[in-house]
Design a protein around this motif. Sequence first.
Motif, short mmCIF file in Angstrom:
data_model
loop_
_atom_site.label_atom_id
_atom_site.label_comp_id
_atom_site.label_asym_id
_atom_site.label_seq_id
_atom_site.Cartn_x
_atom_site.Cartn_y
_atom_site.Cartn_z
N HIS A 1 9.08 -2.34 -1.79
CA HIS A 1 10.38 -2.46 -1.12
C HIS A 1 10.47 -1.61 0.15
N TYR A 2 9.74 -0.49 0.19
CA TYR A 2 9.84 0.43 1.32
C TYR A 2 8.48 0.56 2.01
N GLU A 3 8.54 0.96 3.27
CA GLU A 3 7.33 1.06 4.09
C GLU A 3 6.76 2.47 4.14
N SER A 4 7.53 3.44 3.73
CA SER A 4 7.03 4.82 3.76
C SER A 4 7.89 5.69 2.85
N LEU A 5 7.40 6.90 2.58
CA LEU A 5 8.17 7.85 1.79
C LEU A 5 9.46 8.26 2.49
N ASP A 6 9.41 8.26 3.82
CA ASP A 6 10.59 8.66 4.58
C ASP A 6 11.74 7.67 4.43
N GLU A 7 11.43 6.42 4.06
CA GLU A 7 12.47 5.40 3.90
C GLU A 7 13.17 5.49 2.55
N LEU A 8 12.61 6.24 1.62
CA LEU A 8 13.20 6.30 0.29
C LEU A 8 14.60 6.92 0.36
N PRO A 9 15.59 6.31 -0.30
CA PRO A 9 16.92 6.92 -0.35
C PRO A 9 16.86 8.31 -0.98
N VAL A 10 17.78 9.17 -0.58
CA VAL A 10 17.77 10.56 -1.03
C VAL A 10 17.85 10.66 -2.55
N ASN A 11 18.70 9.83 -3.18
CA ASN A 11 18.85 9.92 -4.64
C ASN A 11 17.59 9.48 -5.38
N LYS B 1 -13.78 15.47 -1.36
CA LYS B 1 -14.73 14.39 -1.66
C LYS B 1 -15.34 13.81 -0.39
N GLY B 2 -14.94 14.35 0.77
CA GLY B 2 -15.49 13.86 2.03
C GLY B 2 -14.81 12.62 2.56
N ASN B 3 -13.59 12.34 2.05
CA ASN B 3 -12.87 11.13 2.47
C ASN B 3 -11.84 11.44 3.57
N SER B 4 -12.30 12.12 4.62
CA SER B 4 -11.37 12.50 5.69
C SER B 4 -10.82 11.28 6.42
N SER B 5 -11.61 10.21 6.49
CA SER B 5 -11.14 9.01 7.21
C SER B 5 -9.94 8.40 6.49
N ASP B 6 -9.93 8.44 5.15
CA ASP B 6 -8.80 7.90 4.39
C ASP B 6 -7.53 8.71 4.69
N ILE B 7 -7.69 10.02 4.81
CA ILE B 7 -6.54 10.87 5.11
C ILE B 7 -6.02 10.57 6.52
N GLU B 8 -6.92 10.42 7.45
CA GLU B 8 -6.51 10.12 8.83
C GLU B 8 -5.73 8.81 8.90
N LYS B 9 -6.20 7.81 8.17
CA LYS B 9 -5.50 6.52 8.17
C LYS B 9 -4.13 6.65 7.53
N ALA B 10 -4.05 7.39 6.44
CA ALA B 10 -2.78 7.55 5.75
C ALA B 10 -1.76 8.33 6.58
N GLU B 11 -2.26 9.30 7.35
CA GLU B 11 -1.35 10.07 8.20
C GLU B 11 -0.70 9.18 9.26
N LYS B 12 -1.39 8.10 9.61
CA LYS B 12 -0.87 7.17 10.62
C LYS B 12 -0.15 5.98 10.00
N ASN B 13 -0.41 5.73 8.70
CA ASN B 13 0.14 4.56 8.03
C ASN B 13 1.00 5.02 6.85
N GLY B 14 2.33 4.97 7.02
CA GLY B 14 3.24 5.45 6.00
C GLY B 14 3.11 4.71 4.69
N LYS B 15 2.78 3.42 4.73
CA LYS B 15 2.63 2.62 3.50
C LYS B 15 1.44 3.12 2.69
N GLN B 16 0.33 3.39 3.39
CA GLN B 16 -0.86 3.86 2.70
C GLN B 16 -0.64 5.25 2.12
N LYS B 17 0.06 6.10 2.87
CA LYS B 17 0.35 7.44 2.38
C LYS B 17 1.21 7.38 1.12
N MET B 18 2.21 6.49 1.12
CA MET B 18 3.07 6.34 -0.05
C MET B 18 2.26 5.88 -1.27
N ALA B 19 1.34 4.95 -1.05
CA ALA B 19 0.50 4.49 -2.15
C ALA B 19 -0.32 5.63 -2.73
#
Length: 744
Positions: free
Chosen positions: A610-620, A648-666
């Motif tokens: 339903h949401y695109e990022s953690l920032d979109e989550l309602p406060v409640n 684990k050496g997965n720095s590329s996954d972190i970089e992508k998530a920092e730019k993609n709110g959906k991936q970070k939320m997942a």
Amino acid sequence: MKKALIFPGQGSQFKGMGKGLFEKYPEIKIKAREILGYDLEALCLEDKDDLLAQTQYTQPAIFTVSAMHYWEYLKENPKPDFLAGHSLGEYNALLASGVFDFETGLRLVHKRGALMAAASGGGMAAILGTSAEKLKKLLAEGGFDGIDIANYNTTSQIVIAGQAEDIRRAVTYFEEQKIQAIPLQVSAPFHSRYMKNAALEFEQFISGVDLNPLHIPVVANTTANWYTSAVKETLGSQIAQSVRWVDSIRFLMGNEVTEFKEIGGHILTRMVADIKKNCSPLTHHKSSVLSGNEKKVFLGSKDFCRDYNIKLPYVAGGMYRGVASPEMVIRLGKAKMFGFYGTGGLQLNEIENGIRQIKTALNNGESFGINLLHHFGDPETEWKLVDLYLKENIKYIEASAFMQMTKPLVYFRVKGLGKDAHGNIISSNQIMAKISRPEVAEVFMNPAPERILKQLIAEGKITEQEAEMAREVPVSQDICVEADSGGHTDAGRALVILPAIRTLRDQISTASRYSKPIRIGLAGGIGTPESVVCAFMMGADFVLTGSINQCTVEAGTSDLVKDLLQEMNVQDTDYAPAGDMFEIGAKVQVLKKGVLFSPRANKLYTLYNHYESLDELPVNIRKQLEESYFKKNLDEIWQEVKNYQLSKGNSSDIEKAEKNGKQKMAMVFKWYFGFSSRSALNGFSDRRVDFQIHTGPALGAFNQWVKGTGLESWRARHVDQIGEKLMHEATLFFEEKVNTIYNN
């Protein structure tokens, strides 16, 4: 109007037994001395050394004297309609039925008595004046889950067995309840779970003995039903199972028996009088008497057993995160059964240590296998696992959650190919593919894809000769159809998917002209003898169990989880998102009774869609997640996830998530799935409501099947014992139904 002869067991011995009989049967004295190594007549008549009460001497003595009493009976009477015996007396019933001759019977009894006499550390007590139902309730209320009911002698005389201290405490407990409890002078807890080792050793002994068909129907103590052709298995299990004497007599009453004649004693006569006075006949299975001339039934594929070097076409699957533990695999291997070590979710070093633990324990040619879980988007991990398996000389792997063929799988299969002296292709490396879709089954039933073979040749991993052999064999010789099961599931129905996969197998085998047939097994929903029979009747070559094995002593999970699982019923499961494939909506089946994981996991997946990022989550909503689900700030969770991935050496996954709110939320939401699994496995009691416990309804069915028996508590369940019991009872159930149909 029918007549049954009944034979007494241990406890009926007395000094002077057999007087006047030994001189009538001088050849018996000679044969007994040859087999036993001592003068049986002197023992029975004189007992100068007070040996007659010792189990190893008691059993041969009673068997021999009862045999002579029976032969005397036949001199003036016709053969009976039916036969039964109380514990040891069952051997005399089988002797009278012609299953074995006297010498063979005496050797069996001699071995049985020696094994039972060698057991120690336990005791027994007779409980008088209370019903079986009340006794079970009192045992449960008193916390005596280590005590089994050994003998159901009459409606008001029941014998219990267990560890000596438990029996002492129980006797005191019953006396406080104003119930008479009499400790018995025995050296071990006969007819209880504690005799399993003796039962298994006896089964090995009797396996080499030739037996004849039954000529007179005999009632088995363990089932209170007719003996089938599975005589050896029944006699083996009898040592460690309850003597169901009440139901045995009721069963004979239900088969129109009006006269019971005890041979050589009076103890059983009094028991029968009590049962007839207080019980109604059992009329079920009335027409299921076997002729004794049928072939021994073997459910499943004997070729499967030969290829895997096991005694039963029964497999315990590799449950995630080591729930299918090294201890589980070792226990099965030592019982000549087969299990897969559950490596999914474990680190490489953990897997390596587990393999070495198994190999150290199973060093006499016992078979075992290792799970290989498909690593979605992570082929490097699959390569590391296959390289480890080949280095450790692992011959059997269980391929789980694969949707397509991968190079590591093909590599493992091809490296095991060779030719025998006649030029036939042989394979030492076997892949059992667990599938739930026809299109995936097709991939495993066909030879390895040509493109993968060429890639492996180009990389120098396989030779042209190995690739040529690979083109003539399927990737998997054994396909396990997984219906609705615990963990990852497509919620398939066995009645639908198994026939479809068998048809596909036949088509591919015909087109490919394989020299050896592909075998099809069934998993999912296997938890009772009836389900096992259904699987084989639908054409399965073997069965694979999962859920029922995680509620055993050997399962690599916490006692808290096992306590929860022991109480579940068939309706107590639900579907939740799979943490490892969260983004694509894959499902796992989990326990719902007593925990909140399923609704919480489904809520997280709904929020993700339903949401695109953690920032979109309602406060409640965010507050609810942090306070109830995670019990941490979401920013803290992200930092944990970030640190873990970087380690684990997965720095590329972190970089992508920092730019993609959906991936970070997942990634943040998936932290909950990992934590809920760890909480369950480690038994974090303060997070009990969040336990993620993969299981299917088969365990609920199993729990109901064993309710009120010695297997009701998981602390008495051992993975090999429940497998043997399922297969044995399935065989009896099958024979019973076939004969009911035949006789009707």
